[in-house]
Design a protein around this motif. Structure first.
Motif, PDB file in Angstrom:
ATOM      1  N   ILE A 281       0.817  -1.211   0.000  1.00  0.00           N
ATOM      2  CA  ILE A 281       0.000   0.000   0.000  1.00  0.00           C
ATOM      3  C   ILE A 281       0.852   1.263   0.000  1.00  0.00           C
ATOM      4  O   ILE A 281       0.345   2.360  -0.236  1.00  0.00           O
ATOM      5  CB  ILE A 281      -0.942   0.017   1.214  1.00  0.00           C
ATOM      6  CG1 ILE A 281      -0.142  -0.005   2.529  1.00  0.00           C
ATOM      7  CG2 ILE A 281      -1.920  -1.128   1.168  1.00  0.00           C
ATOM      8  CD1 ILE A 281      -1.010   0.181   3.756  1.00  0.00           C
ATOM      9  N   ALA A 282       2.160   1.133   0.276  1.00  0.00           N
ATOM     10  CA  ALA A 282       3.037   2.307   0.277  1.00  0.00           C
ATOM     11  C   ALA A 282       3.388   2.756  -1.131  1.00  0.00           C
ATOM     12  O   ALA A 282       3.845   3.887  -1.327  1.00  0.00           O
ATOM     13  CB  ALA A 282       4.313   2.011   1.062  1.00  0.00           C
ATOM     14  N   VAL A 292       7.092   6.200  -4.164  1.00  0.00           N
ATOM     15  CA  VAL A 292       6.713   6.217  -2.752  1.00  0.00           C
ATOM     16  C   VAL A 292       6.970   7.621  -2.230  1.00  0.00           C
ATOM     17  O   VAL A 292       7.742   8.400  -2.821  1.00  0.00           O
ATOM     18  CB  VAL A 292       7.517   5.168  -1.937  1.00  0.00           C
ATOM     19  CG1 VAL A 292       7.239   3.768  -2.431  1.00  0.00           C
ATOM     20  CG2 VAL A 292       9.010   5.470  -1.986  1.00  0.00           C
ATOM     21  N   TYR A 293       6.325   7.969  -1.114  1.00  0.00           N
ATOM     22  CA  TYR A 293       6.587   9.247  -0.464  1.00  0.00           C
ATOM     23  C   TYR A 293       7.682   9.042   0.578  1.00  0.00           C
ATOM     24  O   TYR A 293       7.510   8.291   1.540  1.00  0.00           O
ATOM     25  CB  TYR A 293       5.322   9.789   0.189  1.00  0.00           C
ATOM     26  CG  TYR A 293       4.376  10.436  -0.791  1.00  0.00           C
ATOM     27  CD1 TYR A 293       4.639  11.717  -1.289  1.00  0.00           C
ATOM     28  CD2 TYR A 293       3.230   9.788  -1.234  1.00  0.00           C
ATOM     29  CE1 TYR A 293       3.777  12.322  -2.184  1.00  0.00           C
ATOM     30  CE2 TYR A 293       2.368  10.380  -2.129  1.00  0.00           C
ATOM     31  CZ  TYR A 293       2.647  11.653  -2.608  1.00  0.00           C
ATOM     32  OH  TYR A 293       1.794  12.262  -3.505  1.00  0.00           O
ATOM     33  N   ARG A 294       8.811   9.707   0.353  1.00  0.00           N
ATOM     34  CA  ARG A 294       9.955   9.612   1.245  1.00  0.00           C
ATOM     35  C   ARG A 294       9.948  10.820   2.182  1.00  0.00           C
ATOM     36  O   ARG A 294       9.765  11.957   1.740  1.00  0.00           O
ATOM     37  CB  ARG A 294      11.252   9.555   0.438  1.00  0.00           C
ATOM     38  CG  ARG A 294      12.518   9.462   1.265  1.00  0.00           C
ATOM     39  CD  ARG A 294      13.698   9.080   0.388  1.00  0.00           C
ATOM     40  NE  ARG A 294      13.756   9.874  -0.829  1.00  0.00           N
ATOM     41  CZ  ARG A 294      14.385   9.490  -1.948  1.00  0.00           C
ATOM     42  NH1 ARG A 294      14.993   8.328  -1.999  1.00  0.00           N
ATOM     43  NH2 ARG A 294      14.401  10.271  -3.010  1.00  0.00           N
ATOM     44  N   PRO A 305      10.696   7.966  -7.179  1.00  0.00           N
ATOM     45  CA  PRO A 305      10.353   6.928  -8.168  1.00  0.00           C
ATOM     46  C   PRO A 305      11.048   5.618  -7.820  1.00  0.00           C
ATOM     47  O   PRO A 305      12.223   5.598  -7.447  1.00  0.00           O
ATOM     48  CB  PRO A 305      10.886   7.505  -9.483  1.00  0.00           C
ATOM     49  CG  PRO A 305      10.988   8.978  -9.244  1.00  0.00           C
ATOM     50  CD  PRO A 305      11.350   9.129  -7.802  1.00  0.00           C
ATOM     51  N   VAL A 306      10.322   4.501  -7.926  1.00  0.00           N
ATOM     52  CA  VAL A 306      10.866   3.191  -7.575  1.00  0.00           C
ATOM     53  C   VAL A 306      10.549   2.196  -8.680  1.00  0.00           C
ATOM     54  O   VAL A 306       9.687   2.427  -9.526  1.00  0.00           O
ATOM     55  CB  VAL A 306      10.290   2.687  -6.237  1.00  0.00           C
ATOM     56  CG1 VAL A 306      10.713   3.594  -5.090  1.00  0.00           C
ATOM     57  CG2 VAL A 306       8.771   2.560  -6.307  1.00  0.00           C
ATOM     58  N   GLU A 326      16.068   4.804   4.988  1.00  0.00           N
ATOM     59  CA  GLU A 326      15.175   5.903   4.649  1.00  0.00           C
ATOM     60  C   GLU A 326      13.771   5.619   5.191  1.00  0.00           C
ATOM     61  O   GLU A 326      13.356   4.469   5.300  1.00  0.00           O
ATOM     62  CB  GLU A 326      15.128   6.105   3.136  1.00  0.00           C
ATOM     63  CG  GLU A 326      16.452   6.572   2.546  1.00  0.00           C
ATOM     64  CD  GLU A 326      16.385   6.781   1.053  1.00  0.00           C
ATOM     65  OE1 GLU A 326      17.219   7.523   0.526  1.00  0.00           O
ATOM     66  OE2 GLU A 326      15.488   6.200   0.413  1.00  0.00           O
ATOM     67  N   ARG A 327      13.058   6.710   5.535  1.00  0.00           N
ATOM     68  CA  ARG A 327      11.709   6.576   6.067  1.00  0.00           C
ATOM     69  C   ARG A 327      10.705   6.907   4.964  1.00  0.00           C
ATOM     70  O   ARG A 327      10.853   7.912   4.265  1.00  0.00           O
ATOM     71  CB  ARG A 327      11.511   7.503   7.264  1.00  0.00           C
ATOM     72  CG  ARG A 327      10.125   7.374   7.925  1.00  0.00           C
ATOM     73  CD  ARG A 327      10.037   8.231   9.177  1.00  0.00           C
ATOM     74  NE  ARG A 327      10.911   7.709  10.211  1.00  0.00           N
ATOM     75  CZ  ARG A 327      10.575   6.722  11.049  1.00  0.00           C
ATOM     76  NH1 ARG A 327       9.384   6.158  10.950  1.00  0.00           N
ATOM     77  NH2 ARG A 327      11.414   6.316  11.967  1.00  0.00           N
ATOM     78  N   ILE A 328       9.709   6.052   4.831  1.00  0.00           N
ATOM     79  CA  ILE A 328       8.690   6.253   3.807  1.00  0.00           C
ATOM     80  C   ILE A 328       7.310   6.242   4.456  1.00  0.00           C
ATOM     81  O   ILE A 328       7.131   5.746   5.570  1.00  0.00           O
ATOM     82  CB  ILE A 328       8.747   5.159   2.720  1.00  0.00           C
ATOM     83  CG1 ILE A 328       8.479   3.780   3.340  1.00  0.00           C
ATOM     84  CG2 ILE A 328      10.069   5.175   1.980  1.00  0.00           C
ATOM     85  CD1 ILE A 328       8.307   2.670   2.322  1.00  0.00           C
TER      86      ILE A 328
END
Length: 365
Positions: A281-282, A292-294, A305-306, A326-328
């Motif tokens: 869901i991330a 994803v939102y970092r 972008p991933v 890293e925190r997402i």
């Protein structure tokens, strides 16, 4: 000198300015707090991961044969019933063979006569009373008679159909008195103590497939049940049309729940490795793009972008785009945009009145 009215007016202006300043200072902190959107975040870490290859295959018996006769003849006896378990070598049907039995008796008599004559001539030849050529001729006649006996026994044997291996029979297709030919199906025989499932694996994934890899399979006949097996054989050739290789998995089948011909949904587990795995869901998808939102150091978010790998059970492998540590943002991505600040959301209460409900905004008058 100021008049009384002027003094009162000046005091009113100063008081109004003070109240305005107080209002501005007092609302600064609530406005800042409201700007931070509550979300659930997670620090990216590596974890043990073994991705899977999914394919469709058809179940096959370990050994399988369609039973037929070698000759055309009338069925004399049937020694089995539909669905019966049989052992290797067990007689299944007997065909009429009266003519062959009579021919066997005649061939045996001819052989005994030829053998006795050969023995007498051999004694005479040892005494040099008979020519050696006559003894050789009689030996050839005896061997010919013996071969005829063996031939008749083989023909009689062809009139008995036996199980080539142990297994379970299918539905009986013949009855006593029916005429059968070499193309007539008597029954099917399958060894289903272990089952094979053949499926296709893409050429690109061939290097990660090996003998002994774990395989699971499901069938529509048994919802919610998984059958476990292992890779037994990998075909030596790759199909040039599909660019795939055939892999054969073997499944124990002690309960005989799997039957030949079943459509199986196969999942091949490749060797375990370390990978970046996050909740599915991330990941936000816009068209073909994934991101994803970092969370940055100042508490704001940015789009990263991933590239995603295999998805399984609500998780997805990230092959590139983010790094360990890293925190997402995991939950709450639908209300974010680049640059907004976020804060860790408090868990919602689950017990008591109004459990799990978000607080309602105050009505403005």
């Amino acid at each position: 000198m100021f008049s009384g009215f002027g003094i009162r007016a000046a005091c009113a202006v100063v008081l109004a300015m003070s109240l305005a300043a107080c209002g501005r200072n007092g609302s600064a902190q609530p406005a800042a707090a409201a700007a931070a959107i509550p979300v659930t975040t997670q620090v990216v870490q590596t974890t043990a991961w073994n991705d899977t290859l999914q394919a469709l295959g058809t179940a096959k018996a370990r050994e399988s044969v369609t039973l037929t006769a070698k000759v055309s003849e009338i069925v004399q006896e049937v020694h089995f019933e539909s669905g019966q378990d049989v052992s290797a070598g067990e007689r299944l049907i007997t065909l009429k063979g009266d003519a062959q039995q009579a021919a066997l008796v005649q061939a045996q008599a001819t052989y005994l006569e030829a053998d006795q004559l050969y023995r007498r001539q051999k004694e005479l030849a040892d005494q040099q009373l008979v020519a050696r050529s006559a003894l050789d001729t009689q030996l050839a006649l005896r061997n010919t008679a013996e071969a005829r006996v063996r031939q008749m026994r083989a023909e009689i044997g062809d009139r008995s159909v036996r199980a080539p291996f142990s297994g379970v029979l299918g539905i009986r297709q013949v009855s006593p008195g029916s005429l059968i030919t070499p193309t007539t199906v008597i029954a099917t025989l399958d060894d289903i103590s272990r089952m094979y499932v053949d499926f296709q694996v893409p050429e690109a994934a061939l290097a990660s497939v090996g003998i002994g890899n774990t395989v699971t399979a499901t069938a529509a006949a048994y919802p919610g049940r998984q059958f476990e097996g292992t890779v037994q054989t990998i075909d030596a050739r790759i199909d040039p049309g599909t660019r795939a290789v055939t892999v054969r998995a073997e499944f124990p089948n002690p309960d005989r729940d799997l039957r030949p011909g079943m459509l199986m949904d196969v999942r091949l587990f490749r060797p375990e490795r370390q990978a970046l795995v996050i909740p599915e869901i991330a990941v936000v998808q816009v068209g073909r793009d994934l991101f994803v939102y970092r969370v940055k150091a100042d508490g704001s978010v940015e789009q990263a972008p991933v590239s995603a790998g295999v998805r399984r059970e609500g998780k997805v492998e990230i092959t590139q785009g983010i790094a360990v540590g890293e925190r997402i943002v995991v939950d709450g991505t639908g209300k974010l945009r680049p640059g907004v600040k976020v804060a860790e959301a408090e868990p919602r209460p689950r017990n008591g009145n109004g459990a799990g409900k978000a607080p309602q905004p105050a009505r403005q008058g």
